[in-house]
Enzyme design. Sequence first.
Site, PDB file in Angstrom:
ATOM      1  N   ARG A  88      67.257  -1.082  35.767  1.00 22.56           N
ATOM      2  CA  ARG A  88      67.487  -0.633  37.140  1.00 22.56           C
ATOM      3  C   ARG A  88      66.833  -1.560  38.160  1.00 22.56           C
ATOM      4  NH1 ARG A  88      69.737   4.569  36.187  1.00 22.56           N
ATOM      5  NH2 ARG A  88      69.553   5.946  37.955  1.00 22.56           N
ATOM      6  N   ARG A 164      73.621  18.859  38.408  1.00 20.90           N
ATOM      7  CA  ARG A 164      72.296  18.241  38.291  1.00 20.90           C
ATOM      8  C   ARG A 164      71.514  18.448  39.569  1.00 20.90           C
ATOM      9  NH1 ARG A 164      73.150  12.124  36.285  1.00 20.90           N
ATOM     10  NH2 ARG A 164      71.451  11.850  37.767  1.00 20.90           N
ATOM     11  N   ARG A 175      69.113   7.862  46.224  1.00 15.79           N
ATOM     12  CA  ARG A 175      69.492   7.144  44.990  1.00 15.79           C
ATOM     13  C   ARG A 175      70.416   5.969  45.305  1.00 15.79           C
ATOM     14  NH1 ARG A 175      71.879  11.908  41.952  1.00 15.79           N
ATOM     15  NH2 ARG A 175      72.451  10.425  40.322  1.00 15.79           N
TER      16      ARG A 175
HETATM   17  P1  AMP Z   1      70.775   8.593  36.080  1.00 13.85           P
HETATM   18  O1  AMP Z   1      71.135   9.721  35.172  1.00 13.85           O
HETATM   19  O2  AMP Z   1      70.970   7.252  35.430  1.00 13.85           O
HETATM   20  O3  AMP Z   1      71.459   8.688  37.408  1.00 13.85           O
HETATM   21  O4  AMP Z   1      69.200   8.700  36.349  1.00 13.85           O
HETATM   22  C1  AMP Z   1      68.653   9.848  36.975  1.00 13.85           C
HETATM   23  C2  AMP Z   1      67.255   9.518  37.489  1.00 13.85           C
HETATM   24  O5  AMP Z   1      66.406   9.149  36.399  1.00 13.85           O
HETATM   25  C3  AMP Z   1      67.180   8.338  38.456  1.00 13.85           C
HETATM   26  O6  AMP Z   1      67.466   8.718  39.801  1.00 13.85           O
HETATM   27  C4  AMP Z   1      65.729   7.893  38.266  1.00 13.85           C
HETATM   28  O7  AMP Z   1      64.829   8.763  38.938  1.00 13.85           O
HETATM   29  C5  AMP Z   1      65.535   8.097  36.769  1.00 13.85           C
HETATM   30  N1  AMP Z   1      65.917   6.885  35.990  1.00 13.85           N
HETATM   31  C6  AMP Z   1      66.965   6.745  35.134  1.00 13.85           C
HETATM   32  N2  AMP Z   1      66.979   5.529  34.597  1.00 13.85           N
HETATM   33  C7  AMP Z   1      65.929   4.857  35.117  1.00 13.85           C
HETATM   34  C8  AMP Z   1      65.423   3.533  34.968  1.00 13.85           C
HETATM   35  N3  AMP Z   1      66.019   2.641  34.169  1.00 13.85           N
HETATM   36  N4  AMP Z   1      64.303   3.204  35.673  1.00 13.85           N
HETATM   37  C9  AMP Z   1      63.681   4.080  36.476  1.00 13.85           C
HETATM   38  N5  AMP Z   1      64.116   5.342  36.684  1.00 13.85           N
HETATM   39  C10 AMP Z   1      65.230   5.731  36.014  1.00 13.85           C
END
Ligand code: AMP
Length: 222
Positions: A88, A164, A175
């Site tokens: 990320r 979610r 985000r």
């Molecule tokens: P996602 O399901 O990929 O949208 O991730 C949901 C949340 O998890 C994000 O908004 C971050 O807070 C955290 N997150 C997921 N992947 C990462 C990552 N690679 N690095 C840091 N935070 C992450």
Amino acid sequence: MRIVLLGAPGSGKGTQSQRLVARHGIPQVSTGDLLRAAVTEGTPLGLKAKEAMAAGRLVEDEIVLGMIRERLGEPDTAQGFILDGFPRNLVQARALDGLLRQIDQPLGAVVQLNVDYAELSRRIAGRRTCSDCGRVVNLLASTAEAAQGELCPRTGRPHHLFQRPDDNEVTVAERLRVYEAQTRPLVDYYRQQGLLRSIDAEGDIEGVSERLEAALAPPSAR
Ligand code: AMP
């Protein structure tokens, strides 16, 4: 097949990963899913991650990198993997390069999923997940009715859909901002490595899958 799907929240990384899993039989590694599981289980790591996730910020690199190291050490990833939501930022991308170099398993491709900003917000507003099997559906998509009518493979009953908590309007705005500031620079990073492929990720899921498969095919077959 060792690939990264790169794209903003709502660009379809999770949906397309699940389709790649079904088609190619290699695991999806989603740091978001791993973190949500840790939060639900209330592990020390989950407790640390919870606040950042609820606010739409990135969880500390150290936590995420520890999780990835552990996950990529499991035997099912030996034949390949799909990274969804990781890396990320540049720190994570460089750490991933180092890790994959150590195990002599370099990335094969990074596919950027391009979706217009307004469409991202619209998709996230309609996104729901089955709390029993994890299937993600979109109430706005033409397949929503079909998905709601089908039975959950885990329970044999209709899917139990929930939204979610971080898919609310305020957190989504954060985000998307975090994506622009921290994740988008990875597009250039991987372009410089010659790994980047970009596809149009708007329109129906099937069409996006076809473009994704074409982008992953060896150059001679494209
Ligand atoms: P996602 O399901 O990929 O949208 O991730 C949901 C949340 O998890 C994000 O908004 C971050 O807070 C955290 N997150 C997921 N992947 C990462 C990552 N690679 N690095 C840091 N935070 C992450």
